[in-house]
Design an enzyme around this catalytic site. Structure first.
Site, mmCIF file in Angstrom:
data_model
loop_
_atom_site.group_PDB
_atom_site.id
_atom_site.type_symbol
_atom_site.label_atom_id
_atom_site.label_comp_id
_atom_site.label_asym_id
_atom_site.label_seq_id
_atom_site.Cartn_x
_atom_site.Cartn_y
_atom_site.Cartn_z
ATOM 1 N N ASP A 102 -12.667 78.960 -13.375
ATOM 2 C CA ASP A 102 -11.421 79.159 -12.647
ATOM 3 C C ASP A 102 -11.498 80.543 -12.000
ATOM 4 O O ASP A 102 -11.661 81.549 -12.685
ATOM 5 C CB ASP A 102 -10.250 79.109 -13.650
ATOM 6 C CG ASP A 102 -8.979 78.572 -13.047
ATOM 7 O OD1 ASP A 102 -8.619 79.024 -11.951
ATOM 8 O OD2 ASP A 102 -8.336 77.725 -13.694
ATOM 9 N N ASP A 156 -7.786 79.290 -7.783
ATOM 10 C CA ASP A 156 -6.359 79.356 -8.056
ATOM 11 C C ASP A 156 -5.561 79.703 -6.794
ATOM 12 O O ASP A 156 -5.939 80.617 -6.049
ATOM 13 C CB ASP A 156 -6.148 80.443 -9.124
ATOM 14 C CG ASP A 156 -4.756 80.441 -9.720
ATOM 15 O OD1 ASP A 156 -4.405 79.472 -10.410
ATOM 16 O OD2 ASP A 156 -4.021 81.428 -9.509
ATOM 17 N N GLU A 187 -6.960 74.995 -5.290
ATOM 18 C CA GLU A 187 -5.600 74.614 -5.682
ATOM 19 C C GLU A 187 -4.696 74.880 -4.483
ATOM 20 O O GLU A 187 -4.457 76.033 -4.128
ATOM 21 C CB GLU A 187 -5.108 75.417 -6.891
ATOM 22 C CG GLU A 187 -3.761 74.885 -7.388
ATOM 23 C CD GLU A 187 -2.946 75.869 -8.220
ATOM 24 O OE1 GLU A 187 -2.004 75.430 -8.890
ATOM 25 O OE2 GLU A 187 -3.219 77.086 -8.190
ATOM 26 N N HIS A 191 -2.414 71.795 -16.701
ATOM 27 C CA HIS A 191 -1.693 72.708 -17.594
ATOM 28 C C HIS A 191 -0.376 73.172 -16.986
ATOM 29 O O HIS A 191 0.368 73.898 -17.627
ATOM 30 C CB HIS A 191 -2.590 73.906 -17.902
ATOM 31 C CG HIS A 191 -2.892 74.718 -16.669
ATOM 32 N ND1 HIS A 191 -3.603 74.221 -15.606
ATOM 33 C CD2 HIS A 191 -2.548 75.972 -16.323
ATOM 34 C CE1 HIS A 191 -3.675 75.136 -14.668
ATOM 35 N NE2 HIS A 191 -3.057 76.213 -15.070
ATOM 36 N N ASP A 192 -0.113 72.809 -15.735
ATOM 37 C CA ASP A 192 1.136 73.210 -15.076
ATOM 38 C C ASP A 192 2.129 72.058 -14.943
ATOM 39 O O ASP A 192 3.302 72.295 -14.654
ATOM 40 C CB ASP A 192 0.840 73.718 -13.653
ATOM 41 C CG ASP A 192 0.023 74.990 -13.635
ATOM 42 O OD1 ASP A 192 0.147 75.800 -14.567
ATOM 43 O OD2 ASP A 192 -0.751 75.174 -12.672
HETATM 44 C C1 GLC Z 1 -1.845 78.484 -10.705
HETATM 45 C C2 GLC Z 1 -2.126 78.198 -12.163
HETATM 46 C C3 GLC Z 1 -0.914 78.541 -12.964
HETATM 47 C C4 GLC Z 1 -0.642 80.019 -12.777
HETATM 48 C C5 GLC Z 1 -0.497 80.380 -11.308
HETATM 49 C C6 GLC Z 1 -0.563 81.845 -11.082
HETATM 50 O O1 GLC Z 1 -0.848 77.666 -10.196
HETATM 51 O O2 GLC Z 1 -2.520 76.860 -12.315
HETATM 52 O O3 GLC Z 1 -1.083 78.233 -14.320
HETATM 53 O O4 GLC Z 1 0.521 80.372 -13.468
HETATM 54 O O5 GLC Z 1 -1.531 79.824 -10.538
HETATM 55 O O6 GLC Z 1 -1.872 82.313 -11.274
#
Ligand code: GLC
Ligand code: MG
Length: 538
Positions: free
Chosen positions: A108, A210, A273, A335-336
Site C-alpha cells: 500500500d 491510496d 484507489e 477495510h473502509d
Molecule cells: C484510504 C484508506 C483509508 C484511509 C484514507 C486516508 O481511503 O483506504 O483507510 O483512512 O485513505 O489515508
C-alpha cells in the site's frame, strides 16, 4: 477498435488480469507475539491458508512505521516496517515465502499525505525557511483571518490546521496528523519515486495507491463549490464538490510517471484507489502510449443497491466506459466499507461471491468476507476508528470491517494469545476458518470452489463478456473463450425465478451453484447463483 478480450484474439494476460487479489489488513490477520495486533510473522504463518484459497496476489494494507493515528495510513517512514509488524528482515521473509508459493505481494503506497511525525514534516514545520517547507502545503490565513479556503477534510472539519509557531496553516485532506504532501515540488516527487524504487528493488509486485486522485490540488487553491444535493445523512465532506482539491490533470501526469517507472521493472501492477464517476474514473487508465494505473479500483458493487436492475445498469455502464485497452476490476469489500454479509445478508453474500468471481476483470476479495463475517457490534468504549470519532453521529463504523480473523475455536479464535485490539465477530466459535474448512457447504468452501473454477476456466479468467436476458430479479450474463460458452444466472431474491436460456442452446453442465445442492429443475432457486456451461441445441 475492439479489445483482445472481447474479440477472443490470442493475447498475453499478465497475472494481474487473470488473477484474484486478496486484501490482508495486517493488524487483524494473525498476531504472532501476543500484543493483540496482527503482524508480518502472523501473515507468514497463514500463507498456506491464503494460497489454498486459490488467490494469486496479496495486497497488504500499510505496515510502515506509523503513529497509527489512521492505523498505518499515516506513514512516518516510507521505507521501513513498524516494529509492531516486524522489521525489514521479516518483510523479506514474507515476500520470499509468498513468491515460493506463487503468490504476488502488493504494498500500500500512501502518496497524498504522510504522518505529522514523518521527519519531512517535522523539518517542514520547523521554520518557513526550511528546505522541506515546500514539501507540504502551507498557506497564510485568508485575508479576513481563518483558514485559506473552504475545503473540508474527508474525515470532517476544516482541511486546514493552524501552526502557531510559523504562523501559517497546513493542508490535510484527512486527519490533522496526516498533512498533505506537495507533489508540485520536484524534490518531493523524486523522493516518493525513490520509495517506489526501494520496494520494487526488494521484489514487491506492485502497489495499491491510496487516494490517488487527491494527490495534486488546483493552482491557487480556489474554494470548492457547494454541493446542492447534500443531506445531513451524508458526511460533512460531501457538503462541497471536490472540484479543486482532487482529480487534477497534473495528478494524471504523475500517475503516468509512476507507471513508466513500474513498467521498467517488468510485470508490476499499479492499482489506484479512485472514487469518481465512470467517465472521469476511466481517464486514470491513461492512453496506450502513456498509460497510468493498470487498475483504477472499481467500488461500484460496494456503493450501489443490491438488486438486479441496479447491478445490470452499473455493470453495463462500467463495461461501456472502459477504454479499449483498459482491463476491468471489481471490489466487494475493504477495510473502509461495510462487510458484504452485513449489508446484504449471508445468502446474497454467496451470490455476491459468485458475481465477483465470474465478472470480467480482476476481483479483489477482502479478508474475512470469504467466511462471511457479518454484523459485528463494537461497544462504544472499544471504537478505534478516527473517522468515526470525528463524525460520531454518522455511524461510519469502519471498525466493524476490521475485526480480527477468527481462525479456530480456541481462545480468541486463534488470532492472538493476548487481547485482540478490536473485538471478534460474536459468532466466532462457529464462524471461523477451521469450522468452515470442515464444512463443504460453507462460504469458504464456496469461495474455494469458485477460485478453483476460475483458474481452470479461461472463459471466466480472461474471456468475453455480455449481459444476457434474465427473469425479473435475475442478473444474467455470458462469458466465453474459444468454443467454451458459459451463462451465469444470479437470483437476487429469496423466491425461485425462471432460468432463461439464450436461443439455440441447452445446458451442458452445471459448473457451480451458490446453494449446497442444485437439483436443476429448470428454476433458479431463491438466493441461488449458477454457472452453467452451454452447448448448441442441435
Ligand atoms: C484510504 C484508506 C483509508 C484511509 C484514507 C486516508 O481511503 O483506504 O483507510 O483512512 O485513505 O489515508
Ligand atoms: Mg502482534
Amino acid at each position: 477498435m475492439s479489445s483482445p478480450a472481447l474479440s477472443g484474439a490470442v493475447a498475453h494476460h499478465p497475472w494481474w488480469e487473470s488473477g484474484v487479489i486478496y486484501q490482508v489488513y495486517p493488524r487483524s490477520f494473525q498476531d504472532s507475539d501476543g500484543d493483540g495486533i496482527g503482524d508480518l510473522a502472523g501473515v507468514l504463518a497463514r500463507l498456506d491458508y491464503i494460497a489454498a484459497l486459490g488467490v494469486d496476489a496479496i495486497w497488504l494494507s500499510p505496515v510502515f512505521p506509523s503513529p497509527m493515528a489512521d492505523f498505518g495510513y499515516d506513514v512516518a517512514d516510507y521505507c521501513g516496517i513498524d516494529p509492531m509488524f516486524g522489521d525489514l528482515a521479516a518483510f523479506d521473509s514474507l515476500l520470499a515465502a509468498a513468491h515460493a508459493r506463487g503468490l504476488k505481494l502488493i504494498l500500500d503506497f500512501v502518496p497524498n499525505h504522510s504522518s505529522d511525525q514523518h521527519p519531512w514534516f517535522l523539518a517542514s514545520r520547523s521554520s518557513r525557511d526550511d528546505p522541506k517547507r515546500d514539501w507540504y502545503i502551507w498557506r497564510d490565513p485568508a485575508p479576513g483571518g481563518g483558514p485559506p479556503n473552504n475545503w473540508i477534510s474527508d474525515f470532517g472539519g476544516s482541511a486546514w490546521e493552524w501552526d502557531a509557531r510559523t504562523g501559517q496553516y497546513y493542508l490535510h485532506a484527512f486527519l490533522k496528523e496526516q498533512p498533505d504532501l506537495n507533489w508540485r515540488n520536484p524534490a518531493l516527487r523524486d523522493a516518493m519515486m525513490d520509495v517506489l524504487r526501494f520496494w520494487m528493488d526488494r521484489g514487491v509486485d506492485g502497489f495499491r495507491i491510496d487516494v490517488l486522485w487527491h494527490i495534486v490540488k488546483a493552482e491557487g487553491l480556489p474554494d470548492n463549490p457547494p454541493n446542492p444535493h447534500w443531506t445531513p445523512a451524508q458526511t460533512e465532506r460531501d457538503k462541497l464538490i471536490q472540484r479543486y482539491s482532487t482529480d487534477q490533470p497534473e495528478a494524471h501526469a504523475i500517475a503516468a510517471d509512476m507507471r513508466a517507472l513500474a513498467d521498467g521493472y517488468g510485470e508490476r501492477v499499479l492499482i489506484g484507489e479512485i472514487f469518481l464517476p465512470n467517465d472521469r474514473h476511466a481517464r486514470w487508465y491513461g492512453a496506450p502510449d502513456r498509460p497510468q494505473v493498470h487498475l483504477p479500483f472499481n467500488f461500484q458493487l460496494i456503493e450501489n443497491d443490491w438488486n438486479a436492475a441496479t447491478l445490470n445498469r452499473i455493470i453495463a455502464d462500467y463495461e461501456a466506459s472502459l477504454p479499449p485497452f483498459g482491463w476491468p476490476n471489481w471490489v466487494i469489500g475493504s477495510h473502509d466499507a461495510p462487510r458484504i454479509s452485513a449489508r446484504i445478508g449471508e445468502a446474497q453474500a454467496r451470490v455476491a461471491a459468485m458475481l465477483l468471481l465470474t465478472l470480467r476483470g480482476t476481483p479483489t476479495l477482502y479478508q474475512g468476507d470469504e467466511i462471511g463475517i457479518g454484523p459485528v457490534d463494537i461497544p462504544p468504549d472499544r471504537i478505534r476508528d478516527p473517522q468515526h470519532w470525528r463524525q460520531p453521529t454518522l455511524d461510519i463504523g469502519r471498525d466493524r470491517s476490521r475485526t480480527p480473523m477468527p481462525w479456530d475455536a480456541s481462545a480468541n479464535a486463534g488470532f492472538t494469545t493476548g487481547k485482540p485490539w478490536l473485538p471478534l465477530n460474536a459468532d466466532w466459535p462457529v464462524r471461523n476458518v477451521d469450522a468452515q474448512l470442515a464444512d463443504s457447504d460453507s462460504m469458504l468452501a464456496l469461495y474455494r470452489a469458485l477460485t478453483a473454477l476460475r483458474r481452470v476456466t479461461r472463459a471466466l479468467a480472461i474471456g468475453g463478456f455480455a449481459m444476457a436476458v434474465g427473469d425479473s430479479d435475475v442478473l444474467a450474463y455470458e462469458r466465453w473463450h474459444d468454443d467454451d460458452r458459459l451463462l451465469i444466472a444470479l437470483n437476487l431474491c429469496a423466491e425461485p425465478r425462471q432460468l432463461l436460456l439464450p436461443v439455440g442452446v441447452r445446458i451442458a453442465e452445471v459448473l457451480a451453484s451458490t446453494l449446497p445442492s442444485h437439483p436443476m429443475d429448470g428454476t433458479l432457486h431463491g438466493d441461488e447463483g449458477l454457472v452453467l456451461r452451454l452447448e448448441r441445441d442441435d
